[in-house]
Design a protein around this motif. Structure first.
Motif, PDB file in Angstrom:
ATOM      1  N   GLU A 147       0.817  -1.218   0.000  1.00 32.20           N
ATOM      2  CA  GLU A 147       0.000   0.000   0.000  1.00 32.20           C
ATOM      3  C   GLU A 147       0.850   1.267   0.000  1.00 32.20           C
ATOM      4  O   GLU A 147       0.502   2.250  -0.666  1.00 32.20           O
ATOM      5  CB  GLU A 147      -0.947  -0.007   1.204  1.00 32.20           C
ATOM      6  CG  GLU A 147      -1.969  -1.149   1.154  1.00 32.20           C
ATOM      7  CD  GLU A 147      -3.006  -1.036   2.256  1.00 32.20           C
ATOM      8  OE1 GLU A 147      -3.239   0.097   2.751  1.00 32.20           O
ATOM      9  OE2 GLU A 147      -3.592  -2.068   2.624  1.00 32.20           O
TER      10      GLU A 147
ATOM     11  N   ARG B  47       0.676   4.162  -2.769  1.00 28.59           N
ATOM     12  CA  ARG B  47       0.267   5.495  -2.362  1.00 28.59           C
ATOM     13  C   ARG B  47       1.270   6.555  -2.824  1.00 28.59           C
ATOM     14  O   ARG B  47       0.893   7.627  -3.309  1.00 28.59           O
ATOM     15  CB  ARG B  47       0.109   5.554  -0.844  1.00 28.59           C
ATOM     16  CG  ARG B  47      -0.486   6.872  -0.333  1.00 28.59           C
ATOM     17  CD  ARG B  47      -0.554   6.861   1.189  1.00 28.59           C
ATOM     18  NE  ARG B  47      -1.418   5.801   1.667  1.00 28.59           N
ATOM     19  CZ  ARG B  47      -2.731   5.927   1.843  1.00 28.59           C
ATOM     20  NH1 ARG B  47      -3.316   7.089   1.573  1.00 28.59           N
ATOM     21  NH2 ARG B  47      -3.444   4.917   2.294  1.00 28.59           N
TER      22      ARG B  47
ATOM     23  N   THR C  90     -10.264  -7.950  -3.686  1.00 26.75           N
ATOM     24  CA  THR C  90      -9.761  -7.272  -2.485  1.00 26.75           C
ATOM     25  C   THR C  90      -8.684  -6.255  -2.808  1.00 26.75           C
ATOM     26  O   THR C  90      -8.714  -5.114  -2.319  1.00 26.75           O
ATOM     27  CB  THR C  90      -9.217  -8.304  -1.483  1.00 26.75           C
ATOM     28  OG1 THR C  90     -10.270  -9.224  -1.138  1.00 26.75           O
ATOM     29  CG2 THR C  90      -8.739  -7.600  -0.206  1.00 26.75           C
TER      30      THR C  90
ATOM     31  N   GLU D 108      -8.020  -4.698  -5.660  1.00 30.89           N
ATOM     32  CA  GLU D 108      -8.566  -3.564  -6.412  1.00 30.89           C
ATOM     33  C   GLU D 108      -9.362  -2.641  -5.495  1.00 30.89           C
ATOM     34  O   GLU D 108      -9.297  -1.418  -5.625  1.00 30.89           O
ATOM     35  CB  GLU D 108      -9.440  -4.052  -7.575  1.00 30.89           C
ATOM     36  CG  GLU D 108      -8.647  -4.623  -8.739  1.00 30.89           C
ATOM     37  CD  GLU D 108      -9.478  -4.713 -10.016  1.00 30.89           C
ATOM     38  OE1 GLU D 108     -10.673  -4.347  -9.977  1.00 30.89           O
ATOM     39  OE2 GLU D 108      -8.925  -5.135 -11.055  1.00 30.89           O
ATOM     40  N   GLN D 109     -10.108  -3.207  -4.579  1.00 29.96           N
ATOM     41  CA  GLN D 109     -10.869  -2.388  -3.642  1.00 29.96           C
ATOM     42  C   GLN D 109      -9.941  -1.558  -2.757  1.00 29.96           C
ATOM     43  O   GLN D 109     -10.207  -0.387  -2.474  1.00 29.96           O
ATOM     44  CB  GLN D 109     -11.770  -3.269  -2.786  1.00 29.96           C
ATOM     45  CG  GLN D 109     -12.925  -3.888  -3.558  1.00 29.96           C
ATOM     46  CD  GLN D 109     -13.730  -4.871  -2.724  1.00 29.96           C
ATOM     47  OE1 GLN D 109     -13.294  -5.284  -1.646  1.00 29.96           O
ATOM     48  NE2 GLN D 109     -14.898  -5.246  -3.216  1.00 29.96           N
ATOM     49  N   THR D 110      -8.822  -2.161  -2.327  1.00 29.04           N
ATOM     50  CA  THR D 110      -7.847  -1.430  -1.516  1.00 29.04           C
ATOM     51  C   THR D 110      -7.219  -0.305  -2.324  1.00 29.04           C
ATOM     52  O   THR D 110      -7.045   0.815  -1.834  1.00 29.04           O
ATOM     53  CB  THR D 110      -6.750  -2.381  -1.010  1.00 29.04           C
ATOM     54  OG1 THR D 110      -7.345  -3.433  -0.237  1.00 29.04           O
ATOM     55  CG2 THR D 110      -5.744  -1.630  -0.141  1.00 29.04           C
TER      56      THR D 110
ATOM     57  N   MET E 100      -8.565   1.262  -4.801  1.00 28.71           N
ATOM     58  CA  MET E 100      -9.591   2.294  -4.949  1.00 28.71           C
ATOM     59  C   MET E 100      -9.623   3.195  -3.718  1.00 28.71           C
ATOM     60  O   MET E 100      -9.704   4.423  -3.836  1.00 28.71           O
ATOM     61  CB  MET E 100     -10.972   1.652  -5.153  1.00 28.71           C
ATOM     62  CG  MET E 100     -11.188   0.995  -6.491  1.00 28.71           C
ATOM     63  SD  MET E 100     -12.839   0.253  -6.606  1.00 28.71           S
ATOM     64  CE  MET E 100     -13.882   1.714  -6.559  1.00 28.71           C
ATOM     65  N   ARG E 101      -9.574   2.585  -2.554  1.00 26.50           N
ATOM     66  CA  ARG E 101      -9.596   3.368  -1.313  1.00 26.50           C
ATOM     67  C   ARG E 101      -8.406   4.311  -1.234  1.00 26.50           C
ATOM     68  O   ARG E 101      -8.549   5.500  -0.895  1.00 26.50           O
ATOM     69  CB  ARG E 101      -9.608   2.430  -0.105  1.00 26.50           C
ATOM     70  CG  ARG E 101      -9.455   3.156   1.231  1.00 26.50           C
ATOM     71  CD  ARG E 101      -9.473   2.191   2.394  1.00 26.50           C
ATOM     72  NE  ARG E 101      -8.453   1.164   2.298  1.00 26.50           N
ATOM     73  CZ  ARG E 101      -7.160   1.354   2.616  1.00 26.50           C
ATOM     74  NH1 ARG E 101      -6.736   2.552   3.018  1.00 26.50           N
ATOM     75  NH2 ARG E 101      -6.303   0.363   2.512  1.00 26.50           N
ATOM     76  N   ILE E 102      -7.235   3.825  -1.585  1.00 28.09           N
ATOM     77  CA  ILE E 102      -6.031   4.659  -1.534  1.00 28.09           C
ATOM     78  C   ILE E 102      -6.139   5.797  -2.537  1.00 28.09           C
ATOM     79  O   ILE E 102      -5.812   6.951  -2.231  1.00 28.09           O
ATOM     80  CB  ILE E 102      -4.782   3.800  -1.811  1.00 28.09           C
ATOM     81  CG1 ILE E 102      -4.607   2.753  -0.710  1.00 28.09           C
ATOM     82  CG2 ILE E 102      -3.535   4.670  -1.920  1.00 28.09           C
ATOM     83  CD1 ILE E 102      -3.514   1.746  -0.986  1.00 28.09           C
TER      84      ILE E 102
ATOM     85  N   ARG F 128      -8.797   7.173  -3.669  1.00 27.38           N
ATOM     86  CA  ARG F 128      -9.796   8.128  -3.164  1.00 27.38           C
ATOM     87  C   ARG F 128      -9.177   9.020  -2.087  1.00 27.38           C
ATOM     88  O   ARG F 128      -9.414  10.236  -2.057  1.00 27.38           O
ATOM     89  CB  ARG F 128     -10.990   7.354  -2.616  1.00 27.38           C
ATOM     90  CG  ARG F 128     -12.226   8.202  -2.372  1.00 27.38           C
ATOM     91  CD  ARG F 128     -13.397   7.345  -1.950  1.00 27.38           C
ATOM     92  NE  ARG F 128     -13.756   6.365  -2.971  1.00 27.38           N
ATOM     93  CZ  ARG F 128     -13.616   5.055  -2.836  1.00 27.38           C
ATOM     94  NH1 ARG F 128     -13.109   4.558  -1.716  1.00 27.38           N
ATOM     95  NH2 ARG F 128     -13.956   4.240  -3.805  1.00 27.38           N
ATOM     96  N   GLU F 129      -8.387   8.431  -1.215  1.00 30.23           N
ATOM     97  CA  GLU F 129      -7.736   9.203  -0.156  1.00 30.23           C
ATOM     98  C   GLU F 129      -6.717  10.186  -0.717  1.00 30.23           C
ATOM     99  O   GLU F 129      -6.544  11.287  -0.187  1.00 30.23           O
ATOM    100  CB  GLU F 129      -7.062   8.249   0.830  1.00 30.23           C
ATOM    101  CG  GLU F 129      -8.039   7.394   1.632  1.00 30.23           C
ATOM    102  CD  GLU F 129      -7.363   6.300   2.444  1.00 30.23           C
ATOM    103  OE1 GLU F 129      -8.059   5.612   3.206  1.00 30.23           O
ATOM    104  OE2 GLU F 129      -6.125   6.129   2.297  1.00 30.23           O
TER     105      GLU F 129
ATOM    106  N   GLN G 110     -15.663  -3.608 -11.177  1.00 28.29           N
ATOM    107  CA  GLN G 110     -16.944  -2.909 -11.247  1.00 28.29           C
ATOM    108  C   GLN G 110     -17.353  -2.598 -12.679  1.00 28.29           C
ATOM    109  O   GLN G 110     -18.529  -2.728 -13.035  1.00 28.29           O
ATOM    110  CB  GLN G 110     -16.864  -1.597 -10.456  1.00 28.29           C
ATOM    111  CG  GLN G 110     -16.726  -1.766  -8.954  1.00 28.29           C
ATOM    112  CD  GLN G 110     -16.702  -0.440  -8.228  1.00 28.29           C
ATOM    113  OE1 GLN G 110     -16.431   0.604  -8.829  1.00 28.29           O
ATOM    114  NE2 GLN G 110     -16.981  -0.458  -6.930  1.00 28.29           N
TER     115      GLN G 110
END
Length: 308
Positions: A147, A151, A177, A179-181, A183-185, A187-188, A199
């Motif tokens: 991560e 980032r 999992t 890809e979802q992580t 996406m979260r990064i 977005r942050e 999706q």
């Protein structure tokens, strides 16, 4: 039972790349038409809204209200034109380490077998991040997602002015999992358009899934801005947009549904090879060829490891 609702105008609009055609139905049921240049910034901001104003007899600054207009139904080629003219948003591709050139290499198709001078079309994404991650074909995590590494590189792309990102990991359509992580990064970090392959196009095959996801990231901001621009000039008026299926959907859902721009850009499997040759190696037909139960069916089957 008598309907006491006062009759109001209705409009049907075809917003093309060159001309915008407007058909209006007066409260008495009679029809009127108008035709304007789609792009004429010296005269008006948007051709569709201007056409409605002219048919209603409104001044340029007069509001278009629900008291006057019952609904507006529009079809537009904004997304398709942006794809063909390369006017989409600057896009970043995030993919599994070792596969940064997979979409460029694609399937090595040779439409003209004996062509000696092959000119490759330009890609829609301008930068690639190779995420330190790998998931096997059966869901085994061969390398956890780093991560911090991701980032840092997302920050660098964000600082360079890129706001749209496509996330495409190996086997990400089934095991989501990582890809979802990602996406979260993203977005942050501050990316405003985040398209993830699980999706947008939850199907096997890295190249076609990746192409479709990149197109979604490239076009979604363009389409969203256009829809918001039109809706803002007609507050409260029911606004519908036509999908490639021929059905209508409400404006607030239209440009915010994953893969919506892709379905606009390719309305059938027939047009996909032609769009692919005219634009990029993009399998914009992935959604058109998809069956509603295909993702579920394939997710429950054994996936050979040689198939991406």
């Amino acid at each position: 039972m008598t309907d006491n609702t006062p009759a109001r105008w209705q409009f049907w609009i075809d917003r093309g790349g060159t001309f915008t055609d407007i058909v209006g139905q007066r409260p008495d049921g009679s029809l009127v038409t108008a035709k304007l240049l789609s792009e004429n910034p010296e005269q008006y901001r948007d051709a569709a809204v201007e056409g409605i104003r002219r048919l209603l007899g409104l001044a340029p600054d007069d509001p278009i209200t629900p008291a006057q207009v019952d609904c507006v139904k529009m079809g537009t080629t904004v997304a398709t034109n942006a794809l063909l003219e390369r006017k989409g948003d600057r896009t970043l591709l995030v993919t599994t380490r070792g596969f940064r050139d997979a979409l460029r290499i694609a399937y090595q198709a040779r439409p003209k077998l004996f062509e000696r001078h092959i000119v490759l079309p330009e890609l829609l994404y301008e930068r690639v991040i190779e995420a330190q991650e790998r998931v096997g074909a059966h869901g085994d995590v061969l390398q956890p997602l780093d991560e911090m590494h991701l980032r840092e590189r997302l920050w660098a792309a964000h600082d360079a002015g890129i706001r749209s990102v496509a996330i495409v990991f190996m086997h990400g359509w089934r095991f989501t999992t990582h890809e979802q992580t990602a996406m979260r990064i993203a977005r942050e970090v501050g990316f405003t358009q985040i398209s993830a392959s699980h999706q947008v196009s939850p199907l096997m095959k890295l190249v076609s899934r990746g192409d479709t996801t990149v197109v979604d990231a490239y076009l979604s901001p363009i389409l969203r801005r256009y829809v918001d621009q039109v809706a803002a000039q007609m507050p409260g008026v029911r606004l519908f947009f036509m999908q490639s299926s021929g059905g209508l959907t409400e404006a607030h859902r239209f440009a915010r549904t994953p893969s919506c721009p892709v379905r606009l850009a390719a309305s059938s499997a027939w047009c996909a090879p032609r769009l692919r040759r005219a634009t990029t190696r993009s399998s914009v037909s992935t959604w058109a060829a998809r069956r509603p139960t295909s993702a579920t069916t394939r997710a429950s089957s054994n996936v050979p490891s040689r198939r991406w």
